[in-house]
Design an enzyme around this catalytic site. Structure first.
Site, PDB file in Angstrom:
ATOM      1  NE  ARG A 101      -2.303  -1.334   3.616  1.00 32.56           N
ATOM      2  CZ  ARG A 101      -1.752  -0.615   4.575  1.00 32.56           C
ATOM      3  NH1 ARG A 101      -1.740   0.708   4.485  1.00 32.56           N
ATOM      4  NH2 ARG A 101      -1.195  -1.189   5.615  1.00 32.56           N
ATOM      5  CE1 TYR A 250       0.500  -5.912  -1.917  1.00 36.43           C
ATOM      6  CE2 TYR A 250      -0.643  -3.910  -1.259  1.00 36.43           C
ATOM      7  CZ  TYR A 250      -0.139  -5.160  -0.947  1.00 36.43           C
ATOM      8  OH  TYR A 250      -0.298  -5.659   0.318  1.00 36.43           O
ATOM      9  CE  LYS A 259      -6.162  -3.431   5.122  1.00 43.26           C
ATOM     10  NZ  LYS A 259      -6.287  -4.862   5.221  1.00 43.26           N
ATOM     11  CG  HIS A 279      -7.543  -3.117   9.986  1.00 41.19           C
ATOM     12  ND1 HIS A 279      -6.260  -2.692  10.231  1.00 41.19           N
ATOM     13  CD2 HIS A 279      -7.427  -4.161   9.141  1.00 41.19           C
ATOM     14  CE1 HIS A 279      -5.410  -3.442   9.563  1.00 41.19           C
ATOM     15  NE2 HIS A 279      -6.086  -4.346   8.900  1.00 41.19           N
ATOM     16  CB  SER A 301      -1.197  -4.720   8.008  1.00 43.17           C
ATOM     17  OG  SER A 301      -2.422  -4.237   7.536  1.00 43.17           O
ATOM     18  CB  CYS A 303       0.190  -7.030  14.370  1.00 44.83           C
ATOM     19  SG  CYS A 303       1.321  -5.633  14.233  1.00 44.83           S
ATOM     20  CG  ASP A 326      -7.799  -7.426   6.765  1.00 47.80           C
ATOM     21  OD1 ASP A 326      -7.011  -7.038   7.653  1.00 47.80           O
ATOM     22  OD2 ASP A 326      -7.892  -6.860   5.671  1.00 47.80           O
ATOM     23  NE  ARG A 420      -0.163  -8.537   2.160  1.00 47.97           N
ATOM     24  CZ  ARG A 420      -0.852  -8.042   3.172  1.00 47.97           C
ATOM     25  NH1 ARG A 420      -1.920  -8.675   3.618  1.00 47.97           N
ATOM     26  NH2 ARG A 420      -0.454  -6.931   3.781  1.00 47.97           N
TER      27      ARG A 420
END
Length: 637
Positions: A101, A250, A259, A279, A301, A303, A326, A420
């Site tokens: 991002r 991406y 998002k 989130h 993100s 974590c 998520d 990813r």
């Protein structure tokens, strides 16, 4: 014979025609005009065709034949490679300039700056989002989009965020010139003809995306990956429910249902309509007696959201099931229960660190029908990344995400830190039976957390709802690879939403605080966790992963009013013996739960500085009061 439909515009035509593709044949049969689309969708497509000038238009149906055709196109164009060791799995390698991002080029467009972000104190730069004026946005759009899809096909993707028929779900229509985006949206959302039929002439979020590399190319591609990083822009216009993205392929920048819609635009819709778009993972946890509760948890993100959502509990008799890893959309029902849906249909997870040890359920999920991006490839047709924790078979070599030979002695990692997997949620072996329930699942606890190597206890409970909102607002965590930040700096990340707020953070806090005043609202308990505290030698104090169920067990009992607590300066802590550590061996609970006055004085100063500078006049009075109370309690340590 099964048919799937597309609308195409011939290069010499001034009108869009509906044509019908016969799989296995190049024969086209004229069927109808663009007017057969819902009127508002037709108008959106027509305006965008006029602007972007694609060579053709294809309306996605979501059929298996169409998916196979899209993947075949990507393979022929060299954008993806088949991974023969796995079942229907694919590898994409991006341009190294297009890997995450791009927060610095992500903007919210509103009439007034203060509608997007609080005005920082003393002219400081806002860390809570980037505002762009309507005038500057229109100029930026005109600099980028005219003719941007020349020589490429425009795909029309009708999609639903959330299960079809859910009162919490919302519709979107994305236009894109990237078949990679089409394939990924087919995994991450409910997409295709059924959505278009359900949408009808209803409201939808308009999403326009272009790679920004019209044909013929003026410069060669890197890894056959079209992108235009110098001109990348991801813009959101919440008043018009629009998203415009340019220059990046991406996922976080191009899968606009993720998002962009599910958090930035949805958080603004949620404010207007009285619900929450967050989130957060959603999990169901069942105790040995068969009683079940649902928990939502917000971590930045990378974590550990996916690991927690798919946990294999170490305690006998306990079961964890995954609703989502998520994003959570949460709305109070008529009885006052906070109901949550996972608006997504797949997992877009960080690969490095995922292994049979850390997340066996994720590893089982991604063995088929998965698109991997920027992981390493093994010579026997498999995948590899840092922390996969699997020895390579003899004679098997590794090619890095940069398409270079790689060995353990190489200086660079084999996979990009933000590489990813994009995989269907339905394949998860512990997917919750209610994960597609239209009414959502009842949330009884909310967890905030992040990576804090020092000072922050393993777990604590907020004193009440207002304190819980303060705990979320005061979240801080080590920076991660999911965005372009470098290093291990501790960053403020309120509610794990810092990059995703769709409107002024001060107003967002006021919206959360207002939930307390909902008629009959049964507010969840609020907790804060930190799996990542280290000792002086840099070793983790808590084993994590499946052992985290011990913390969830304590929360479960707290929701039922069973487990013991005592008040501390920062919240309620477990009483001695309340946290089950039986069988764990040597766990230094004293260090895990210690609260240092020096650390927390500094923490409170950082929080106050952040609130005063970044939220300024928009900080709700209740949050200022909570901070003052924290400072007073710290002085009594």
């Amino acid at each position: 014979m099964t048919l799937f439909y597309a609308r195409v515009m011939g290069p010499l035509s001034h009108s869009l025609k509906l044509v019908c593709f016969h799989p296995g044949s190049s024969r086209l049969a004229h069927s109808s005009s663009l007017s057969s689309l819902p009127r508002s969708v037709s108008e959106f497509v027509s305006r965008s065709v006029e602007l972007c000038k694609p060579a053709g238009v294809h309306v996605c149906t979501g059929s298996p034949e169409e998916t196979a055709e899209i993947l075949g196109t990507l393979e022929r164009d060299g954008m993806i490679r088949r991974l023969p060791k796995l079942t229907n799995c694919w590898l994409a390698r991006t341009d190294p300039k297009d890997v995450a991002r791009v927060e610095s080029k992500t903007v919210i467009v509103t009439t007034r700056q203060r509608d997007t972000v609080p005005v920082p104190l003393g002219g400081a730069k806002s860390q809570l989002g980037n505002w762009m004026s309507e005038k500057d946005f229109e100029r930026a759009k005109q600099e980028r989009f005219p003719g941007c899809m020349a020589g490429r096909k425009m795909y029309v993707i009708p999609y639903s965020m959330g299960p079809l028929g859910s009162p919490i779900s919302k519709f979107g229509v994305q236009l894109t010139d990237s078949p990679y985006v089409v394939a990924s949206m087919g995994v991450m959302t409910r997409m295709g003809s059924k959505v278009m039929e359900s949408l009808g002439d209803g409201e939808f979020v308009k999403c326009l995306h272009s790679l920004g590399r019209p044909l013929p190319l003026k410069a060669p591609l890197v890894n056959n990956w079209p992108c235009n990083p110098e001109m990348t822009l991801i813009a959101h216009v919440p008043d018009r429910r629009e998203i415009v993205s340019f220059g990046s392929g991406y996922g976080g920048n191009s899968l606009l249902g993720k998002k962009c819609f599910a958090l930035r635009i949805a958080s603004r819709i949620a404010k207007d309509e009285g619900w929450l778009a967050e989130h957060m993972l959603i999990l169901g946890i069942t105790n040995p007696e068969g009683r079940k509760k649902y928990i939502a948890a917000a971590f930045p993100s990378a974590c550990g959201k996916t690991n927690l959502a798919m946990m294999n509990p170490s305690l006998p008799g306990w079961k964890v099931e995954c609703v989502g890893d998520d994003i959570a959309w949460m709305k109070f029902d008529e009885e006052g229960n906070l109901r949550a849906i996972n608006p997504e249909n797949g997992f877009f997870g960080v690969a490095p660190g995922t292994s049979v040890k850390t997340n066996p359920n994720a590893m089982k999920t991604i063995m088929k029908n998965t698109i991997f991006t920027n992981v390493a490839e093994t010579s026997d047709g498999g995948v590899c990344w840092e922390g996969i924790d699997e020895p390579l078979p003899e004679g098997v070599s590794v090619t890095s995400w940069k398409n270079q030979p790689w060995s353990p002695e190489s200086e660079e990692p084999c996979a990009h830190p933000n590489s990813r997997f994009c995989t269907p949620a339905s394949q998860c072996p512990i997917i919750d039976p209610e994960w597609e329930s239209p009414e959502g699942v009842p949330i009884e606890a909310i967890i905030f957390g992040g990576r804090r190597p020092q000072g922050v206890p393993l777990v604590y409970e907020a004193f009440d709802w207002q304190h819980g909102v303060f705990v979320g607002a005061a979240m801080r965590s080590e920076a991660t690879a999911a965005a372009e930040h470098k290093g291990k700096a501790i960053m403020h990340d309120p509610f794990a939403m810092r990059p995703f707020f769709g409107y002024n953070f001060g107003k967002y806090l006021a919206h959360w605080l207002s939930m307390e005043h909902r008629p009959q609202a049964r507010l969840p308990k609020v907790f804060h966790i930190n799996w990542f505290r280290k000792d002086e030698q840099g070793r983790f104090l808590w084993p994590g992963f499946g052992e985290n169920v011990r913390v969830l067990e304590w929360m479960f009992k707290r929701v039922d009013g069973e487990a013991g607590v005592f008040p501390s300066a920062i919240g309620y802590l477990p009483t001695e013996g309340a946290l089950n550590v039986q069988g764990l061996g040597s766990i230094n609970l004293k260090e895990l739960f210690s609260i240092s006055r020096d650390f927390w004085e500094q923490e409170a100063r950082e929080i106050r500085r952040y609130f005063e500078e970044q939220v300024n006049d928009d900080l709700p009075f209740e949050i200022e009061v909570q901070l003052r109370h924290l400072e007073q309690r710290i002085q009594q340590l």
